[in-house]
Design a protein around this motif. Sequence first.
Motif, mmCIF file in Angstrom:
data_model
loop_
_atom_site.group_PDB
_atom_site.id
_atom_site.type_symbol
_atom_site.label_atom_id
_atom_site.label_comp_id
_atom_site.label_asym_id
_atom_site.label_seq_id
_atom_site.Cartn_x
_atom_site.Cartn_y
_atom_site.Cartn_z
ATOM 1 N N LYS A 109 95.704 4.021 -52.273
ATOM 2 C CA LYS A 109 94.333 4.300 -52.730
ATOM 3 C C LYS A 109 93.748 3.070 -53.422
ATOM 4 O O LYS A 109 92.568 2.750 -53.219
ATOM 5 C CB LYS A 109 94.326 5.489 -53.690
ATOM 6 C CG LYS A 109 94.532 6.811 -53.012
ATOM 7 C CD LYS A 109 94.471 7.946 -54.017
ATOM 8 C CE LYS A 109 94.762 9.279 -53.354
ATOM 9 N NZ LYS A 109 94.762 10.381 -54.323
ATOM 10 N N LEU A 110 94.548 2.391 -54.223
ATOM 11 C CA LEU A 110 94.084 1.180 -54.889
ATOM 12 C C LEU A 110 93.736 0.093 -53.870
ATOM 13 O O LEU A 110 92.694 -0.572 -53.979
ATOM 14 C CB LEU A 110 95.142 0.645 -55.854
ATOM 15 C CG LEU A 110 95.297 1.380 -57.179
ATOM 16 C CD1 LEU A 110 96.536 0.853 -57.917
ATOM 17 C CD2 LEU A 110 94.067 1.189 -58.029
ATOM 18 N N VAL A 111 94.605 -0.101 -52.905
ATOM 19 C CA VAL A 111 94.373 -1.131 -51.899
ATOM 20 C C VAL A 111 93.112 -0.820 -51.108
ATOM 21 O O VAL A 111 92.276 -1.710 -50.867
ATOM 22 C CB VAL A 111 95.603 -1.278 -50.971
ATOM 23 C CG1 VAL A 111 95.294 -2.168 -49.777
ATOM 24 C CG2 VAL A 111 96.786 -1.806 -51.750
ATOM 25 N N MET A 112 92.935 0.412 -50.703
ATOM 26 C CA MET A 112 91.727 0.783 -49.946
ATOM 27 C C MET A 112 90.481 0.637 -50.799
ATOM 28 O O MET A 112 89.440 0.197 -50.318
ATOM 29 C CB MET A 112 91.855 2.227 -49.405
ATOM 30 C CG MET A 112 92.824 2.342 -48.259
ATOM 31 S SD MET A 112 92.487 1.216 -46.891
ATOM 32 C CE MET A 112 90.918 1.816 -46.326
ATOM 33 N N GLY A 113 90.591 1.004 -52.073
ATOM 34 C CA GLY A 113 89.448 0.845 -52.974
ATOM 35 C C GLY A 113 89.044 -0.601 -53.129
ATOM 36 O O GLY A 113 87.854 -0.941 -53.098
ATOM 37 N N LEU A 114 90.021 -1.499 -53.283
ATOM 38 C CA LEU A 114 89.737 -2.927 -53.380
ATOM 39 C C LEU A 114 89.181 -3.471 -52.076
ATOM 40 O O LEU A 114 88.266 -4.295 -52.071
ATOM 41 C CB LEU A 114 91.007 -3.693 -53.756
ATOM 42 C CG LEU A 114 91.494 -3.501 -55.196
ATOM 43 C CD1 LEU A 114 92.862 -4.142 -55.374
ATOM 44 C CD2 LEU A 114 90.497 -4.096 -56.170
ATOM 45 N N LYS A 115 89.700 -2.969 -50.944
ATOM 46 C CA LYS A 115 89.228 -3.427 -49.650
ATOM 47 C C LYS A 115 87.770 -3.022 -49.430
ATOM 48 O O LYS A 115 86.968 -3.801 -48.916
ATOM 49 C CB LYS A 115 90.106 -2.848 -48.549
ATOM 50 C CG LYS A 115 89.816 -3.376 -47.175
ATOM 51 C CD LYS A 115 90.800 -2.821 -46.173
ATOM 52 C CE LYS A 115 90.469 -3.357 -44.796
ATOM 53 N NZ LYS A 115 91.388 -2.830 -43.786
ATOM 54 N N LEU A 116 87.413 -1.826 -49.848
ATOM 55 C CA LEU A 116 86.034 -1.345 -49.706
ATOM 56 C C LEU A 116 85.066 -2.113 -50.594
ATOM 57 O O LEU A 116 83.912 -2.291 -50.264
ATOM 58 C CB LEU A 116 85.953 0.149 -50.003
ATOM 59 C CG LEU A 116 86.660 1.050 -48.982
ATOM 60 C CD1 LEU A 116 86.624 2.496 -49.448
ATOM 61 C CD2 LEU A 116 86.015 0.910 -47.615
ATOM 62 N N ARG A 117 85.531 -2.575 -51.742
ATOM 63 C CA ARG A 117 84.687 -3.358 -52.636
ATOM 64 C C ARG A 117 84.330 -4.663 -51.981
ATOM 65 O O ARG A 117 83.337 -5.255 -52.135
ATOM 66 C CB ARG A 117 85.396 -3.652 -53.949
ATOM 67 C CG ARG A 117 85.294 -2.516 -54.900
ATOM 68 C CD ARG A 117 85.915 -2.936 -56.188
ATOM 69 N NE ARG A 117 85.339 -2.165 -57.273
ATOM 70 C CZ ARG A 117 85.557 -2.382 -58.518
ATOM 71 N NH1 ARG A 117 86.325 -3.382 -58.880
ATOM 72 N NH2 ARG A 117 85.036 -1.631 -59.447
#
Length: 122
Positions: free
Chosen positions: A114-122
């Motif tokens: 979830k953290l990785v996807m959140g950073l990727k979306l940013r």
Amino acid sequence: MLIDEELTLKKLETFLAFMRTGNLGRAAAELSTSAVSVHRAIHSLENALRCPLFKHEGRQLIPLESAYVLEKKARQLIQDAEQMVRQTREAAGFYAERFRLGALYSLTVKTVPKLVMGLKLR
């Protein structure tokens, strides 16, 4: 003698870049700033030290003996400051060049993706 508040490590680093390159434009390029900023920093250093560092010949700055003395001592000071920061970080436990992240299975399965996807979306 009190140290003038205009005398900063940043200005000393700018001065050292100019002494290394011998040119305002090249020093500015090395520092990713403008030649005017480099010139202003050098002039500010002269004011803080209350002595000339350069002789002005047209648009060129010719280093005086005082500039060579400052260069030697400033280089030493910058090295000592870098060592101080490194040793302070080591004492606080922040000495690694890379951040290492260990993970428990529960973190690896749900939280980290979830953290990785959140950073990727940013």
